[in-house]
Write a protein that holds these residues in place. Structure first.
Motif, PDB file in Angstrom:
ATOM      1  N   PHE A   1       0.717  -1.183   0.004  1.00  0.00           N
ATOM      2  CA  PHE A   1      -0.116   0.009   0.166  1.00  0.00           C
ATOM      3  C   PHE A   1       0.953   1.196  -0.017  1.00  0.00           C
ATOM      4  CE2 PHE A   1      -2.900   3.207   1.973  1.00  0.00           C
ATOM      5  CZ  PHE A   1      -3.871   3.059   0.988  1.00  0.00           C
ATOM      6  N   GLN A   2       1.895   1.245   0.908  1.00  0.00           N
ATOM      7  CA  GLN A   2       3.086   2.359   0.553  1.00  0.00           C
ATOM      8  C   GLN A   2       3.718   2.282  -0.858  1.00  0.00           C
ATOM      9  OE1 GLN A   2       6.093   1.914   3.495  1.00  0.00           O
ATOM     10  NE2 GLN A   2       7.243   3.934   2.821  1.00  0.00           N
ATOM     11  N   GLN A   3       3.973   1.415  -1.400  1.00  0.00           N
ATOM     12  CA  GLN A   3       4.436   1.417  -2.757  1.00  0.00           C
ATOM     13  C   GLN A   3       3.147   1.990  -3.521  1.00  0.00           C
ATOM     14  OE1 GLN A   3       5.958  -2.301  -4.174  1.00  0.00           O
ATOM     15  NE2 GLN A   3       7.565  -2.292  -2.316  1.00  0.00           N
ATOM     16  N   MET A   4       2.085   1.738  -3.546  1.00  0.00           N
ATOM     17  CA  MET A   4       0.847   2.291  -4.276  1.00  0.00           C
ATOM     18  C   MET A   4       0.860   3.850  -4.290  1.00  0.00           C
ATOM     19  SD  MET A   4      -1.935  -0.661  -4.103  1.00  0.00           S
ATOM     20  CE  MET A   4      -3.205   0.381  -4.792  1.00  0.00           C
ATOM     21  N   THR A   5       0.854   4.125  -2.718  1.00  0.00           N
ATOM     22  CA  THR A   5       0.567   5.602  -2.688  1.00  0.00           C
ATOM     23  C   THR A   5       2.078   6.376  -3.146  1.00  0.00           C
ATOM     24  OG1 THR A   5      -0.369   5.018  -0.543  1.00  0.00           O
ATOM     25  CG2 THR A   5       0.673   7.318  -0.542  1.00  0.00           C
ATOM     26  N   GLU A   6       3.107   5.909  -3.310  1.00  0.00           N
ATOM     27  CA  GLU A   6       4.292   6.421  -3.539  1.00  0.00           C
ATOM     28  C   GLU A   6       4.187   6.510  -5.133  1.00  0.00           C
ATOM     29  OE1 GLU A   6       7.470   3.941  -2.198  1.00  0.00           O
ATOM     30  OE2 GLU A   6       7.565   5.219  -0.195  1.00  0.00           O
ATOM     31  N   ALA A   7       3.417   5.478  -5.834  1.00  0.00           N
ATOM     32  CA  ALA A   7       3.323   5.625  -7.383  1.00  0.00           C
ATOM     33  C   ALA A   7       2.376   6.517  -7.720  1.00  0.00           C
ATOM     34  CB  ALA A   7       2.749   4.135  -7.716  1.00  0.00           C
ATOM     35  N   CYS A   8       1.265   6.821  -6.891  1.00  0.00           N
ATOM     36  CA  CYS A   8       0.284   7.877  -7.021  1.00  0.00           C
ATOM     37  C   CYS A   8       1.109   8.918  -7.162  1.00  0.00           C
ATOM     38  CB  CYS A   8      -0.732   7.656  -5.878  1.00  0.00           C
ATOM     39  SG  CYS A   8      -2.013   6.447  -5.924  1.00  0.00           S
ATOM     40  N   MET A   9       1.806   9.450  -6.031  1.00  0.00           N
ATOM     41  CA  MET A   9       2.427  10.696  -6.108  1.00  0.00           C
ATOM     42  C   MET A   9       3.469  10.876  -7.189  1.00  0.00           C
ATOM     43  SD  MET A   9       3.293  10.867  -1.955  1.00  0.00           S
ATOM     44  CE  MET A   9       4.227  12.263  -2.118  1.00  0.00           C
ATOM     45  N   GLU A  10       4.188   9.839  -7.550  1.00  0.00           N
ATOM     46  CA  GLU A  10       5.198   9.827  -8.606  1.00  0.00           C
ATOM     47  C   GLU A  10       4.502  10.288 -10.004  1.00  0.00           C
ATOM     48  OE1 GLU A  10       7.719   6.649 -10.600  1.00  0.00           O
ATOM     49  OE2 GLU A  10       8.090   6.811  -8.774  1.00  0.00           O
ATOM     50  N   CYS A  11       3.155   9.401 -10.176  1.00  0.00           N
ATOM     51  CA  CYS A  11       2.686   9.831 -11.467  1.00  0.00           C
ATOM     52  C   CYS A  11       2.060  11.358 -11.415  1.00  0.00           C
ATOM     53  CB  CYS A  11       1.540   8.714 -11.592  1.00  0.00           C
ATOM     54  SG  CYS A  11       0.700   8.809 -13.301  1.00  0.00           S
ATOM     55  N   HIS A  12       1.330  11.560 -10.336  1.00  0.00           N
ATOM     56  CA  HIS A  12       0.734  12.961 -10.285  1.00  0.00           C
ATOM     57  C   HIS A  12       1.947  14.035 -10.471  1.00  0.00           C
ATOM     58  CE1 HIS A  12      -2.786  11.321  -7.693  1.00  0.00           C
ATOM     59  NE2 HIS A  12      -2.918  10.693  -8.957  1.00  0.00           N
ATOM     60  N   ALA A  13       3.347  13.778  -9.868  1.00  0.00           N
ATOM     61  CA  ALA A  13       4.175  14.903 -10.115  1.00  0.00           C
ATOM     62  C   ALA A  13       4.706  15.098 -11.188  1.00  0.00           C
ATOM     63  CB  ALA A  13       5.451  14.495  -8.893  1.00  0.00           C
ATOM     64  N   ALA A  14       4.489  13.678 -12.104  1.00  0.00           N
ATOM     65  CA  ALA A  14       4.979  13.761 -13.469  1.00  0.00           C
ATOM     66  C   ALA A  14       4.037  14.020 -14.596  1.00  0.00           C
ATOM     67  CB  ALA A  14       5.868  12.561 -13.801  1.00  0.00           C
ATOM     68  N   HIS A  15       2.838  13.689 -14.266  1.00  0.00           N
ATOM     69  CA  HIS A  15       1.915  13.941 -15.345  1.00  0.00           C
ATOM     70  C   HIS A  15       0.459  14.773 -14.937  1.00  0.00           C
ATOM     71  CE1 HIS A  15       4.454  10.850 -17.339  1.00  0.00           C
ATOM     72  NE2 HIS A  15       4.106  10.024 -16.293  1.00  0.00           N
ATOM     73  N   ALA A  16       0.483  15.335 -13.932  1.00  0.00           N
ATOM     74  CA  ALA A  16      -0.617  15.863 -13.474  1.00  0.00           C
ATOM     75  C   ALA A  16      -0.211  17.320 -12.830  1.00  0.00           C
ATOM     76  CB  ALA A  16      -1.666  15.063 -12.472  1.00  0.00           C
ATOM     77  N   THR A  17       0.677  17.753 -13.461  1.00  0.00           N
ATOM     78  CA  THR A  17       1.490  18.975 -12.565  1.00  0.00           C
ATOM     79  C   THR A  17       0.350  20.134 -12.609  1.00  0.00           C
ATOM     80  OG1 THR A  17       2.158  19.803 -14.908  1.00  0.00           O
ATOM     81  CG2 THR A  17       3.579  18.416 -13.904  1.00  0.00           C
ATOM     82  N   ASP A  18      -0.617  20.201 -13.502  1.00  0.00           N
ATOM     83  CA  ASP A  18      -1.610  21.207 -13.057  1.00  0.00           C
ATOM     84  C   ASP A  18      -2.548  21.132 -11.855  1.00  0.00           C
ATOM     85  OD1 ASP A  18      -2.750  19.044 -14.355  1.00  0.00           O
ATOM     86  OD2 ASP A  18      -4.186  20.313 -15.615  1.00  0.00           O
TER      87      ASP A  18
END
Length: 154
Positions: free
Chosen positions: A130-147
């Motif tokens: 679950f921690q890895q999933m949370t980190e994956a969310c943050m990583e994707c948002h930081a890279a692909h949901a910058t707005d």
């Protein structure tokens, strides 16, 4: 504060972070999509967030079955695939990078692994995944949901 308490606090902060709208950038996938495809993406993200909140609650209460069912729901969440036309898929693939697609695949694979760990009753593995999933969310948002998540750029 113990390890689980710190983890829970961190996840709660992440899941409840405000969504800020700024000028779209090249890495802002949603802003570059047709409105109907963007709506499908929003629906899928809302479903993932809802299931993630249920997983967190179930994790701290030791409810493996609830973790398993919600992790499976995330793994199998294909709102976009089910509702997209061929034209929608082409529009999506014009906007997203290979890195985005890979992150999405990895995230859903983590959810499948979490469902299996919950089915096996392996709580340590559940917390780690679950921690890895949370980190994956943050990583994707930081890279692909910058707005939507400009604070993750810092």
């Amino acid at each position: 504060m113990n390890k689980i308490g710190m983890f829970v606090l961190a996840v709660l902060l992440i899941l409840s972070a405000p969504v800020l709208a700024e000028k779209p950038s090249a890495s802002a996938v949603g802003s570059n999509l047709p409105e109907n495809v963007r709506d499908l993406l929003r629906q899928e993200m809302a479903a993932v967030l809802g299931a993630s909140k249920k997983i967190l609650e179930a994790l701290v209460q030791g409810q493996d079955e609830i973790v398993a069912s919600n992790a499976s729901a995330i793994h199998d969440s294909f709102i976009m695939k089910q509702a997209m036309t061929d034209a929608d898929r082409k529009a999506l693939m014009r906007v997203v990078s290979d890195a985005f697609v890979e992150k999405d695949r990895n995230f859903h694979a983590l959810a499948g692994s979490l469902a299996q760990a919950a089915a096996d009753g392996d709580r340590d593995q559940q917390f780690m995944l679950f921690q890895q999933m949370t980190e994956a969310c943050m990583e994707c948002h930081a890279a692909h949901a910058t707005d939507r998540f400009p604070q993750l750029q810092k």
